[in-house]
Enzyme design. Structure first.
Site, PDB file in Angstrom:
ATOM      1  N   GLY A  70      15.358   2.252  -5.329  1.00 29.86           N
ATOM      2  CA  GLY A  70      14.707   1.208  -4.551  1.00 29.86           C
ATOM      3  C   GLY A  70      15.530   0.890  -3.324  1.00 29.86           C
ATOM      4  N   GLN A 103      18.538  -4.096   3.654  1.00 27.88           N
ATOM      5  CA  GLN A 103      19.612  -3.127   3.398  1.00 27.88           C
ATOM      6  C   GLN A 103      19.760  -2.123   4.539  1.00 27.88           C
ATOM      7  OE1 GLN A 103      18.191  -2.246  -0.834  1.00 27.88           O
ATOM      8  NE2 GLN A 103      20.406  -1.984  -0.988  1.00 27.88           N
ATOM      9  N   CYS A 108      23.277  -1.131  -7.091  1.00 26.38           N
ATOM     10  CA  CYS A 108      22.620  -1.366  -5.800  1.00 26.38           C
ATOM     11  C   CYS A 108      23.261  -0.446  -4.767  1.00 26.38           C
ATOM     12  CB  CYS A 108      22.804  -2.821  -5.393  1.00 26.38           C
ATOM     13  SG  CYS A 108      22.078  -3.227  -3.808  1.00 26.38           S
ATOM     14  N   LEU A 109      22.437   0.146  -3.897  1.00 26.58           N
ATOM     15  CA  LEU A 109      22.977   1.043  -2.869  1.00 26.58           C
ATOM     16  C   LEU A 109      23.902   0.306  -1.900  1.00 26.58           C
ATOM     17  CD1 LEU A 109      19.819   3.209  -2.073  1.00 26.58           C
ATOM     18  CD2 LEU A 109      21.847   3.883  -3.399  1.00 26.58           C
ATOM     19  N   HIS A 144      14.670  -6.557  -8.597  1.00 22.45           N
ATOM     20  CA  HIS A 144      15.878  -6.320  -7.807  1.00 22.45           C
ATOM     21  C   HIS A 144      15.544  -6.249  -6.305  1.00 22.45           C
ATOM     22  CE1 HIS A 144      19.907  -4.291  -7.145  1.00 22.45           C
ATOM     23  NE2 HIS A 144      19.269  -3.999  -6.031  1.00 22.45           N
ATOM     24  N   GLU A 145      14.497  -5.486  -5.960  1.00 25.12           N
ATOM     25  CA  GLU A 145      14.156  -5.335  -4.534  1.00 25.12           C
ATOM     26  C   GLU A 145      13.602  -6.621  -3.955  1.00 25.12           C
ATOM     27  OE1 GLU A 145      15.487  -2.934  -3.176  1.00 25.12           O
ATOM     28  OE2 GLU A 145      15.868  -1.881  -5.045  1.00 25.12           O
ATOM     29  N   HIS A 202      16.283  -8.986  -3.022  1.00 24.96           N
ATOM     30  CA  HIS A 202      16.931  -8.673  -1.735  1.00 24.96           C
ATOM     31  C   HIS A 202      16.266  -9.412  -0.576  1.00 24.96           C
ATOM     32  CE1 HIS A 202      20.027  -5.646  -2.201  1.00 24.96           C
ATOM     33  NE2 HIS A 202      19.276  -4.875  -2.961  1.00 24.96           N
TER      34      HIS A 202
END
Ligand code: NI
Length: 164
Positions: free
Chosen positions: A46, A51, A89-90, A131-132, A135
């Site tokens: 995701g 991000q 998380c990226l 999660h997304e 953000h």
């Protein structure tokens, strides 16, 4: 194909409340394409627009079941039943934690053309959707993790893996 730079913890873009996406044209289509390309290149499941430094309510998810594009997503229902499992998380490379999430969620969003869409997610997909969407309000998993995993736990097995 354009790979965008993924910002990491410490970048203020990750802590902003993103604005609704109100235009559904070529720029949004390009952003979604770049975000998907960037997510796949980074081997993530995701990616949210902040991000890549874009403070708009746009996110992509693919847990291996196909690409989901979400514009202005909102969780409209979440199960009382929870799941407790590992999450990363990226924007926080090399870190994982144990995070509690609803087992099931229903999300209302728009597609790239502005048409309403509904997404139901269970298990890992529910986790990724939560999660997304987090953000987009400046929230990261470290804000509400039960605990952070050690490098050994990241590589190995934790009891929570059995419940997944
Ligand atoms: Ni993330």
């Amino acid at each position: 194909m354009a790979i965008r730079n993924i910002v990491e913890l410490g970048d203020e873009a990750l802590r902003k409340v993103c604005k609704p996406q109100d235009k559904f044209g070529i720029r949004l289509a390009l952003l979604l394409k770049d975000m998907a390309d960037t997510m796949y290149k980074a081997e993530g499941v995701g990616l949210a627009a902040p991000q890549v430094g874009i403070l708009r309510r746009v996110a992509v998810v693919d847990i291996g079941e196909g690409l989901i594009e979400m514009v202005n997503p909102k969780i409209v229902w979440a199960s009382e039943e929870e799941q407790c499992g590992r999450e990363g998380c990226l924007s926080l490379p090399g870190r994982q934690g144990v995070v509690r999430r609803p087992m099931k969620v229903r999300v209302l969003a728009q597609d790239r053309h502005g048409n309403p869409i509904e997404i139901e997610g269970e298990g890992f997909l529910a986790r990724a959707l939560c999660h997304e969407i987090d953000h987009l309000d400046g929230h990261l998993w470290i804000d509400h993790a039960d605990r952070e995993l050690t490098p050994e736990e990241i590589e190995g097995h934790i009891p929570e893996d059995d419940a997944q």
